[in-house]
Structure formats: structure tokens, C-alpha cells
Design a protein around this motif. Structure first.
Motif, PDB file in Angstrom:
ATOM      1  N   GLY A  34       1.142  -1.150  -0.017  1.00  0.00           N
ATOM      2  CA  GLY A  34      -0.005  -0.058   0.236  1.00  0.00           C
ATOM      3  C   GLY A  34       1.112   1.286  -0.122  1.00  0.00           C
ATOM      4  N   THR A  35       2.559   0.855   0.040  1.00  0.00           N
ATOM      5  CA  THR A  35       2.425   2.856  -0.032  1.00  0.00           C
ATOM      6  C   THR A  35       3.571   2.325  -1.494  1.00  0.00           C
ATOM      7  OG1 THR A  35       3.244   1.869   2.290  1.00  0.00           O
ATOM      8  CG2 THR A  35       4.987   3.766   1.389  1.00  0.00           C
ATOM      9  N   PRO A  36       3.752   3.699  -1.725  1.00  0.00           N
ATOM     10  CA  PRO A  36       4.516   4.285  -2.918  1.00  0.00           C
ATOM     11  C   PRO A  36       5.946   4.282  -2.909  1.00  0.00           C
ATOM     12  CG  PRO A  36       2.798   5.658  -2.801  1.00  0.00           C
ATOM     13  CD  PRO A  36       2.533   4.607  -1.818  1.00  0.00           C
ATOM     14  N   ILE A  37       6.486   2.938  -3.367  1.00  0.00           N
ATOM     15  CA  ILE A  37       7.832   2.763  -3.299  1.00  0.00           C
ATOM     16  C   ILE A  37       9.288   3.247  -4.554  1.00  0.00           C
ATOM     17  CG2 ILE A  37       7.926   1.145  -1.551  1.00  0.00           C
ATOM     18  CD1 ILE A  37       8.814  -0.717  -3.784  1.00  0.00           C
ATOM     19  N   GLY A  38       8.479   3.723  -5.799  1.00  0.00           N
ATOM     20  CA  GLY A  38       9.030   3.924  -6.657  1.00  0.00           C
ATOM     21  C   GLY A  38       8.379   3.991  -7.871  1.00  0.00           C
ATOM     22  N   PHE A  39       9.069   3.134  -9.311  1.00  0.00           N
ATOM     23  CA  PHE A  39       8.738   2.969 -10.699  1.00  0.00           C
ATOM     24  C   PHE A  39       8.712   2.162 -11.578  1.00  0.00           C
ATOM     25  CE2 PHE A  39       9.461   3.739 -15.294  1.00  0.00           C
ATOM     26  CZ  PHE A  39       8.552   4.070 -15.560  1.00  0.00           C
ATOM     27  N   ARG A  40       7.716   1.437 -12.174  1.00  0.00           N
ATOM     28  CA  ARG A  40       7.978   0.341 -12.681  1.00  0.00           C
ATOM     29  C   ARG A  40       7.910  -0.109 -14.314  1.00  0.00           C
ATOM     30  NH1 ARG A  40       6.425  -5.680 -12.206  1.00  0.00           N
ATOM     31  NH2 ARG A  40       5.712  -6.168 -13.568  1.00  0.00           N
ATOM     32  N   VAL A  41       8.466  -0.169 -14.787  1.00  0.00           N
ATOM     33  CA  VAL A  41       8.024   0.196 -16.079  1.00  0.00           C
ATOM     34  C   VAL A  41       9.262  -1.852 -17.475  1.00  0.00           C
ATOM     35  CG1 VAL A  41      10.371   1.202 -17.028  1.00  0.00           C
ATOM     36  CG2 VAL A  41       8.413   1.444 -18.170  1.00  0.00           C
ATOM     37  N   PRO A  42       8.647  -2.078 -18.436  1.00  0.00           N
ATOM     38  CA  PRO A  42       8.926  -3.000 -18.908  1.00  0.00           C
ATOM     39  C   PRO A  42      10.558  -2.547 -19.401  1.00  0.00           C
ATOM     40  CG  PRO A  42       6.866  -2.464 -19.663  1.00  0.00           C
ATOM     41  CD  PRO A  42       7.512  -1.751 -18.927  1.00  0.00           C
ATOM     42  N   LEU A  43      11.601  -3.474 -18.767  1.00  0.00           N
ATOM     43  CA  LEU A  43      12.371  -2.800 -19.623  1.00  0.00           C
ATOM     44  C   LEU A  43      12.726  -2.503 -21.386  1.00  0.00           C
ATOM     45  CD1 LEU A  43      15.670  -2.264 -18.979  1.00  0.00           C
ATOM     46  CD2 LEU A  43      16.424  -4.605 -19.176  1.00  0.00           C
ATOM     47  N   ALA A  44      12.277  -3.268 -21.816  1.00  0.00           N
ATOM     48  CA  ALA A  44      12.542  -2.786 -23.807  1.00  0.00           C
ATOM     49  C   ALA A  44      11.524  -1.916 -24.183  1.00  0.00           C
ATOM     50  CB  ALA A  44      11.871  -4.381 -24.165  1.00  0.00           C
ATOM     51  N   ASP A  45      10.500  -1.100 -22.892  1.00  0.00           N
ATOM     52  CA  ASP A  45      10.268   0.172 -23.233  1.00  0.00           C
ATOM     53  C   ASP A  45      10.855   1.701 -23.122  1.00  0.00           C
ATOM     54  OD1 ASP A  45       8.452  -1.389 -23.815  1.00  0.00           O
ATOM     55  OD2 ASP A  45       6.676  -0.794 -22.589  1.00  0.00           O
ATOM     56  N   ILE A  46      12.087   0.819 -22.208  1.00  0.00           N
ATOM     57  CA  ILE A  46      12.409   2.189 -21.899  1.00  0.00           C
ATOM     58  C   ILE A  46      13.992   2.399 -22.416  1.00  0.00           C
ATOM     59  CG2 ILE A  46      13.493   1.370 -20.109  1.00  0.00           C
ATOM     60  CD1 ILE A  46      13.655   4.365 -18.560  1.00  0.00           C
ATOM     61  N   ASN A  47      14.454   3.582 -23.319  1.00  0.00           N
ATOM     62  CA  ASN A  47      15.721   3.606 -23.982  1.00  0.00           C
ATOM     63  C   ASN A  47      16.942   3.781 -22.762  1.00  0.00           C
ATOM     64  OD1 ASN A  47      16.574   6.453 -23.091  1.00  0.00           O
ATOM     65  ND2 ASN A  47      14.987   7.625 -25.059  1.00  0.00           N
ATOM     66  N   GLY A  48      18.289   3.857 -23.602  1.00  0.00           N
ATOM     67  CA  GLY A  48      18.865   3.595 -22.451  1.00  0.00           C
ATOM     68  C   GLY A  48      19.605   5.281 -21.717  1.00  0.00           C
ATOM     69  N   LYS A  49      19.600   6.042 -22.216  1.00  0.00           N
ATOM     70  CA  LYS A  49      19.769   7.552 -21.431  1.00  0.00           C
ATOM     71  C   LYS A  49      18.552   7.523 -20.567  1.00  0.00           C
ATOM     72  CE  LYS A  49      19.625  12.911 -22.180  1.00  0.00           C
ATOM     73  NZ  LYS A  49      19.957  13.430 -23.413  1.00  0.00           N
ATOM     74  N   ASP A  50      17.386   7.207 -20.977  1.00  0.00           N
ATOM     75  CA  ASP A  50      16.436   7.553 -19.276  1.00  0.00           C
ATOM     76  C   ASP A  50      16.479   6.762 -18.939  1.00  0.00           C
ATOM     77  OD1 ASP A  50      14.886   9.846 -21.335  1.00  0.00           O
ATOM     78  OD2 ASP A  50      13.691   8.336 -22.065  1.00  0.00           O
ATOM     79  N   LEU A  51      16.758   5.061 -18.619  1.00  0.00           N
ATOM     80  CA  LEU A  51      17.062   4.346 -18.077  1.00  0.00           C
ATOM     81  C   LEU A  51      18.459   4.583 -17.327  1.00  0.00           C
ATOM     82  CD1 LEU A  51      16.594   1.539 -17.052  1.00  0.00           C
ATOM     83  CD2 LEU A  51      18.499   0.292 -18.123  1.00  0.00           C
ATOM     84  N   ASN A  52      19.583   5.881 -17.634  1.00  0.00           N
ATOM     85  CA  ASN A  52      20.623   6.108 -17.278  1.00  0.00           C
ATOM     86  C   ASN A  52      20.730   6.928 -16.395  1.00  0.00           C
ATOM     87  OD1 ASN A  52      22.375   4.098 -18.339  1.00  0.00           O
ATOM     88  ND2 ASN A  52      23.324   5.825 -19.860  1.00  0.00           N
ATOM     89  N   ALA A  53      19.473   7.883 -16.429  1.00  0.00           N
ATOM     90  CA  ALA A  53      19.183   8.673 -15.723  1.00  0.00           C
ATOM     91  C   ALA A  53      18.492   8.270 -14.245  1.00  0.00           C
ATOM     92  CB  ALA A  53      17.902   9.813 -16.107  1.00  0.00           C
TER      93      ALA A  53
END
Length: 179
Positions: free
Chosen positions: A70-89
Motif C-alpha cells: 500500500g505504500t508507493p516506493i518507486g517506478f516499474r516499467v518494461p525494460l524493453a520500453d525504456i531507452n538507454g539514456k532514460d534508464l541511466n538517469a
């Protein structure tokens, strides 16, 4: 599109990061505190502060808030849907939120340092390699000598030219890279 190899390389380039597993998932931690994991179904889970998680959700429509009990702790996304620059950030933001404050501050200071010598590292290795080494806490040749060539090459910014110059400089001082 990114993959596990990119995630691994980017996470391990941050200071004091260790790879392990968490509930069967590939996971990365800094001083024992997990900051990112990869689920079996290919979702990258990042522990982020609320503001960073909200920004990530807004920027990546296929992502969602990561909630535990019940507590927000972060973010979840399919790895294939995110580009390298955004993933690094996102990795950097997750690492910064979980790393000890002094360690995070030392990386920020290393990255924003004025151009010039750092410790006794040779200037010929170039600014990207100098930033990468100092960001990893390696500011002296003695510290560099405690690492293998492959460990140094894993740091974003350190390439074959920097390794050659470091090896030559270490040899002049009677030191070698760890085997």
C-alpha cells in the motif's frame, strides 16, 4: 530498447554497487540497500522518491508506480520500453536516493568538478575516464591498481586508450593492474 546487459553495465558503473538476487530477480544494491531489480517478466523496478517516480510515470506511459503493502516506493516499467539514456538517469536517481549521503555527494562533486587533475591520475586518460574513475572513488594510481582491466573498462568513460595510459603510468611507478 535496452536489455539486461545495459542495465547491468549502467548499474555497476555507479560507486559501490553490488549485483545479487532478490526474490529470484536480478538486483543491484549500494551498501546493502537495493535500488533496482529486474523481474522474471522483464520489468525494471526502481526505488525512487515520490517526485522522481511521478516524473517517470509521466514520461513513460507503459510504466506505473511501484507499490509495496500500500505504500508507493518507486517506478516499474518494461525494460524493453525504456531507452538507454532514460534508464541511466533513472538508475542514477534510484542509486542517489538509496546511497549514503556522503557517497552520493562525492559522486556529484566528481561529476561537477572543474576540469583539471584529480589525485595523481594522468591527464592523458581524458576527461570522461577521469570523471568515471573519480566517480567510482578511484582518485589515485594505488586505488586504480587494485582493480582489473575488465573492472575499469566496465566504467562508462574508460576505454582502451585510458587503460593503456594507466598501465604505462602504473608501470613507471612499479605498479600493475590486478589480474
Amino acid at each position: 530498447m535496452t536489455n539486461l546487459a545495459h542495465l547491468r553495465k549502467s548499474a555497476l558503473a555507479l560507486p559501490e554497487v553490488e549485483e545479487g538476487t532478490h526474490f529470484g530477480m536480478v538486483a543491484f544494491s549500494v551498501r546493502g540497500k537495493g535500488f533496482v531489480s529486474l523481474t522474471q517478466d522483464g520489468h525494471v523496478q526502481l526505488q525512487l522518491p515520490d517526485d522522481a517516480a511521478d516524473a517517470a510515470v509521466a514520461a513513460h506511459p507503459s510504466g506505473e508506480r511501484l507499490v509495496r503493502m500500500g505504500t508507493p516506493i518507486g517506478f516499474r516499467v518494461p525494460l524493453a520500453d525504456i531507452n538507454g539514456k532514460d534508464l541511466n538517469a533513472l538508475l542514477r536517481a534510484a542509486w542517489s536516493s538509496r546511497a549514503p549521503k556522503r557517497l552520493a555527494a562525492s559522486l556529484t562533486a566528481a561529476e561537477t568538478a572543474a576540469d583539471g587533475p584529480v589525485g595523481d591520475l594522468p591527464a592523458g586518460i581524458g576527461r570522461p575516464a577521469t570523471r568515471a574513475l573519480s566517480g567510482a572513488g578511484l582518485t589515485t594510481l594505488e586505488q586504480v591498481a587494485q582493480h582489473t582491466e575488465s573492472q575499469l573498462l566496465a566504467l562508462h568513460g574508460v576505454g582502451p586508450k585510458a587503460i593503456r595510459i594507466l598501465t604505462e603510468t602504473l608501470a613507471q611507478r612499479g605498479l600493475t593492474l590486478r589480474k
